[in-house]
Motif scaffolding. Structure first.
Motif, PDB file in Angstrom:
ATOM      1  N   HIS A  68       0.838  -1.208   0.000  1.00 32.74           N
ATOM      2  CA  HIS A  68       0.000   0.000   0.000  1.00 32.74           C
ATOM      3  C   HIS A  68       0.869   1.253   0.000  1.00 32.74           C
ATOM      4  CE1 HIS A  68      -3.428   2.565   0.731  1.00 32.74           C
ATOM      5  NE2 HIS A  68      -2.791   3.103   1.760  1.00 32.74           N
ATOM      6  N   ASN A  69       1.910   1.259   0.846  1.00 39.26           N
ATOM      7  CA  ASN A  69       2.813   2.417   0.897  1.00 39.26           C
ATOM      8  C   ASN A  69       3.538   2.618  -0.435  1.00 39.26           C
ATOM      9  OD1 ASN A  69       2.117   3.024   3.518  1.00 39.26           O
ATOM     10  ND2 ASN A  69       3.831   1.887   4.418  1.00 39.26           N
ATOM     11  N   ALA A  70       3.934   1.514  -1.081  1.00 38.13           N
ATOM     12  CA  ALA A  70       4.604   1.617  -2.385  1.00 38.13           C
ATOM     13  C   ALA A  70       3.639   2.173  -3.432  1.00 38.13           C
ATOM     14  CB  ALA A  70       5.126   0.251  -2.811  1.00 38.13           C
ATOM     15  N   GLU A  71       2.389   1.753  -3.376  1.00 39.05           N
ATOM     16  CA  GLU A  71       1.376   2.274  -4.311  1.00 39.05           C
ATOM     17  C   GLU A  71       1.182   3.769  -4.112  1.00 39.05           C
ATOM     18  OE1 GLU A  71      -2.131   0.036  -3.407  1.00 39.05           O
ATOM     19  OE2 GLU A  71      -1.140  -1.864  -3.878  1.00 39.05           O
ATOM     20  N   ILE A  72       1.025   4.169  -2.858  1.00 40.38           N
ATOM     21  CA  ILE A  72       0.824   5.595  -2.535  1.00 40.38           C
ATOM     22  C   ILE A  72       2.024   6.406  -3.014  1.00 40.38           C
ATOM     23  CG2 ILE A  72       0.584   7.270  -0.650  1.00 40.38           C
ATOM     24  CD1 ILE A  72      -1.912   5.698  -0.950  1.00 40.38           C
ATOM     25  N   ALA A  73       3.226   5.910  -2.742  1.00 34.17           N
ATOM     26  CA  ALA A  73       4.437   6.633  -3.147  1.00 34.17           C
ATOM     27  C   ALA A  73       4.518   6.750  -4.668  1.00 34.17           C
ATOM     28  CB  ALA A  73       5.675   5.926  -2.599  1.00 34.17           C
ATOM     29  N   ALA A  74       4.213   5.674  -5.373  1.00 31.99           N
ATOM     30  CA  ALA A  74       4.299   5.697  -6.837  1.00 31.99           C
ATOM     31  C   ALA A  74       3.272   6.651  -7.435  1.00 31.99           C
ATOM     32  CB  ALA A  74       4.106   4.284  -7.394  1.00 31.99           C
ATOM     33  N   VAL A  75       2.046   6.592  -6.960  1.00 28.08           N
ATOM     34  CA  VAL A  75       0.996   7.451  -7.504  1.00 28.08           C
ATOM     35  C   VAL A  75       1.264   8.913  -7.146  1.00 28.08           C
ATOM     36  CG1 VAL A  75      -1.464   8.006  -7.375  1.00 28.08           C
ATOM     37  CG2 VAL A  75      -0.736   5.635  -7.597  1.00 28.08           C
ATOM     38  N   THR A  76       1.649   9.171  -5.909  1.00 25.36           N
ATOM     39  CA  THR A  76       1.914  10.546  -5.483  1.00 25.36           C
ATOM     40  C   THR A  76       3.073  11.152  -6.268  1.00 25.36           C
ATOM     41  OG1 THR A  76       1.107  10.044  -3.258  1.00 25.36           O
ATOM     42  CG2 THR A  76       2.487  12.000  -3.503  1.00 25.36           C
ATOM     43  N   SER A  77       4.147  10.380  -6.421  1.00 26.13           N
ATOM     44  CA  SER A  77       5.288  10.930  -7.162  1.00 26.13           C
ATOM     45  C   SER A  77       4.933  11.135  -8.636  1.00 26.13           C
ATOM     46  CB  SER A  77       6.516  10.033  -7.024  1.00 26.13           C
ATOM     47  OG  SER A  77       6.291   8.780  -7.633  1.00 26.13           O
ATOM     48  N   ALA A  78       4.115  10.254  -9.202  1.00 22.73           N
ATOM     49  CA  ALA A  78       3.707  10.421 -10.601  1.00 22.73           C
ATOM     50  C   ALA A  78       2.837  11.665 -10.776  1.00 22.73           C
ATOM     51  CB  ALA A  78       2.961   9.181 -11.089  1.00 22.73           C
ATOM     52  N   ILE A  79       1.926  11.891  -9.841  1.00 26.42           N
ATOM     53  CA  ILE A  79       1.049  13.063  -9.942  1.00 26.42           C
ATOM     54  C   ILE A  79       1.841  14.350  -9.740  1.00 26.42           C
ATOM     55  CG2 ILE A  79      -0.869  14.279  -8.840  1.00 26.42           C
ATOM     56  CD1 ILE A  79      -2.121  11.489  -8.361  1.00 26.42           C
ATOM     57  N   LEU A  80       2.660  14.393  -8.706  1.00 25.73           N
ATOM     58  CA  LEU A  80       3.461  15.601  -8.461  1.00 25.73           C
ATOM     59  C   LEU A  80       4.434  15.854  -9.609  1.00 25.73           C
ATOM     60  CD1 LEU A  80       4.234  15.351  -4.629  1.00 25.73           C
ATOM     61  CD2 LEU A  80       2.652  16.904  -5.788  1.00 25.73           C
ATOM     62  N   GLY A  81       5.088  14.793 -10.068  1.00 27.00           N
ATOM     63  CA  GLY A  81       6.003  14.944 -11.192  1.00 27.00           C
ATOM     64  C   GLY A  81       5.283  15.413 -12.444  1.00 27.00           C
ATOM     65  N   GLY A  82       4.078  14.904 -12.664  1.00 26.36           N
ATOM     66  CA  GLY A  82       3.294  15.313 -13.826  1.00 26.36           C
ATOM     67  C   GLY A  82       2.886  16.765 -13.764  1.00 26.36           C
ATOM     68  N   VAL A  83       2.463  17.208 -12.600  1.00 20.43           N
ATOM     69  CA  VAL A  83       2.057  18.615 -12.442  1.00 20.43           C
ATOM     70  C   VAL A  83       3.258  19.539 -12.643  1.00 20.43           C
ATOM     71  CG1 VAL A  83       1.206  20.302 -10.758  1.00 20.43           C
ATOM     72  CG2 VAL A  83       0.059  18.099 -10.998  1.00 20.43           C
ATOM     73  N   VAL A  84       4.394  19.165 -12.085  1.00 16.51           N
ATOM     74  CA  VAL A  84       5.611  19.961 -12.285  1.00 16.51           C
ATOM     75  C   VAL A  84       5.995  19.967 -13.763  1.00 16.51           C
ATOM     76  CG1 VAL A  84       8.100  20.040 -11.807  1.00 16.51           C
ATOM     77  CG2 VAL A  84       6.476  19.688  -9.932  1.00 16.51           C
ATOM     78  N   ALA A  85       5.910  18.809 -14.408  1.00 17.71           N
ATOM     79  CA  ALA A  85       6.249  18.725 -15.838  1.00 17.71           C
ATOM     80  C   ALA A  85       5.340  19.616 -16.681  1.00 17.71           C
ATOM     81  CB  ALA A  85       6.164  17.273 -16.316  1.00 17.71           C
ATOM     82  N   ILE A  86       4.061  19.614 -16.391  1.00 22.07           N
ATOM     83  CA  ILE A  86       3.118  20.470 -17.123  1.00 22.07           C
ATOM     84  C   ILE A  86       3.527  21.936 -16.982  1.00 22.07           C
ATOM     85  CG2 ILE A  86       0.736  21.316 -17.193  1.00 22.07           C
ATOM     86  CD1 ILE A  86      -0.071  18.424 -16.284  1.00 22.07           C
ATOM     87  N   GLY A  87       3.815  22.346 -15.759  1.00 21.12           N
ATOM     88  CA  GLY A  87       4.235  23.731 -15.519  1.00 21.12           C
ATOM     89  C   GLY A  87       5.519  24.083 -16.249  1.00 21.12           C
ATOM     90  N   LEU A  88       6.489  23.167 -16.266  1.00 21.57           N
ATOM     91  CA  LEU A  88       7.752  23.439 -16.952  1.00 21.57           C
ATOM     92  C   LEU A  88       7.568  23.502 -18.464  1.00 21.57           C
ATOM     93  CD1 LEU A  88      10.212  21.246 -14.853  1.00 21.57           C
ATOM     94  CD2 LEU A  88       9.909  23.726 -14.775  1.00 21.57           C
ATOM     95  N   TRP A  89       6.753  22.611 -19.020  1.00 23.58           N
ATOM     96  CA  TRP A  89       6.468  22.667 -20.460  1.00 23.58           C
ATOM     97  C   TRP A  89       5.872  24.022 -20.823  1.00 23.58           C
ATOM     98  CZ3 TRP A  89       8.063  19.585 -24.209  1.00 23.58           C
ATOM     99  CH2 TRP A  89       8.288  18.228 -23.997  1.00 23.58           C
ATOM    100  N   LEU A  90       4.878  24.460 -20.042  1.00 24.79           N
ATOM    101  CA  LEU A  90       4.209  25.726 -20.353  1.00 24.79           C
ATOM    102  C   LEU A  90       5.146  26.917 -20.181  1.00 24.79           C
ATOM    103  CD1 LEU A  90       0.722  25.025 -18.731  1.00 24.79           C
ATOM    104  CD2 LEU A  90       1.335  24.942 -21.160  1.00 24.79           C
ATOM    105  N   TRP A  91       5.954  26.896 -19.143  1.00 23.06           N
ATOM    106  CA  TRP A  91       6.909  27.976 -18.898  1.00 23.06           C
ATOM    107  C   TRP A  91       7.911  28.076 -20.046  1.00 23.06           C
ATOM    108  CZ3 TRP A  91      11.770  27.422 -15.495  1.00 23.06           C
ATOM    109  CH2 TRP A  91      12.398  28.659 -15.351  1.00 23.06           C
ATOM    110  N   MET A  92       8.448  26.927 -20.472  1.00 26.98           N
ATOM    111  CA  MET A  92       9.426  26.941 -21.561  1.00 26.98           C
ATOM    112  C   MET A  92       8.779  27.356 -22.878  1.00 26.98           C
ATOM    113  SD  MET A  92      12.445  26.427 -20.455  1.00 26.98           S
ATOM    114  CE  MET A  92      11.925  27.518 -19.145  1.00 26.98           C
ATOM    115  N   ALA A  93       7.534  26.973 -23.104  1.00 24.52           N
ATOM    116  CA  ALA A  93       6.840  27.396 -24.331  1.00 24.52           C
ATOM    117  C   ALA A  93       6.698  28.914 -24.343  1.00 24.52           C
ATOM    118  CB  ALA A  93       5.470  26.724 -24.418  1.00 24.52           C
ATOM    119  N   TRP A  94       6.279  29.477 -23.222  1.00 25.04           N
ATOM    120  CA  TRP A  94       6.103  30.929 -23.126  1.00 25.04           C
ATOM    121  C   TRP A  94       7.441  31.652 -23.316  1.00 25.04           C
ATOM    122  CZ3 TRP A  94       8.220  34.156 -19.325  1.00 25.04           C
ATOM    123  CH2 TRP A  94       7.804  35.481 -19.406  1.00 25.04           C
TER     124      TRP A  94
END
Length: 166
Positions: A68-94
């Motif tokens: 359960h802890n491994a699942e939570i860690a994997a999903v949380t890191s994927a979501i946080l990493g994805g949100v950061v990636a979205i922000g970086l893509w948009l920042w670099m595009a601008w």
């Protein structure tokens, strides 16, 4: 005789230089990369079940609490990493659309980091669909970097006036 104090003339707006075709295409690819990063987050959330079975297959000795802890860690890191990636893509595009030379360099550094992350994710427990979408985002980044460093793009970055903050 009264003469009013002359009003200062407003500062002249810097001339906006339109980006060349390769830069415009690179910016569109960066927006596509942001969209693909958002899809990766969605795929991660939708495929949590396969993530659970993948963790169980790779780590059969884990207790239910550890899984359960491994699942939570994997999903949380994927979501946080994805949100950061979205922000970086948009920042670099601008920033690249605005002709900021530093943005071209930072985009290349982010692409290198993304490349390492993709290689590492191949060896981690993952949903295949998420890996495919991440690979597509990587391809968008590769194409964008190639376009940003083309010969026709260089002069655009060299002649942009600095933005005045007012």
């Amino acid at each position: 005789m009264y003469q009013p104090y002359p009003a200062p003339e407003p500062p002249e707006e810097p001339e906006r230089i339109e980006p060349p075709g390769p830069v415009r295409t690179a910016v569109k690819l960066m927006y596509a990369g942001a969209a693909l990063s958002a899809i990766t987050v969605i795929v991660t959330l939708v495929t949590v079940g396969s993530l659970k079975s993948g963790i169980l297959a790779r780590y059969p000795e884990y207790t239910p609490a550890q899984r359960h802890n491994a699942e939570i860690a994997a999903v949380t890191s994927a979501i946080l990493g994805g949100v950061v990636a979205i922000g970086l893509w948009l920042w670099m595009a601008w920033a690249n659309r605005g002709g900021r030379n530093w943005a071209r360099i930072v985009s290349a550094v982010f692409f290198g980091i993304n490349s390492l992350g993709l290689i590492i994710s191949v060896f981690r427990v993952h949903a295949t669909a998420g890996l495919i979408v991440s690979g597509l985002a990587w391809l968008a980044g590769l194409a964008a970097i190639v376009l940003l460093f083309r010969r026709e793009s260089g002069p655009f970055y060299g002649q942009q006036p600095p933005l005045r903050r007012g």
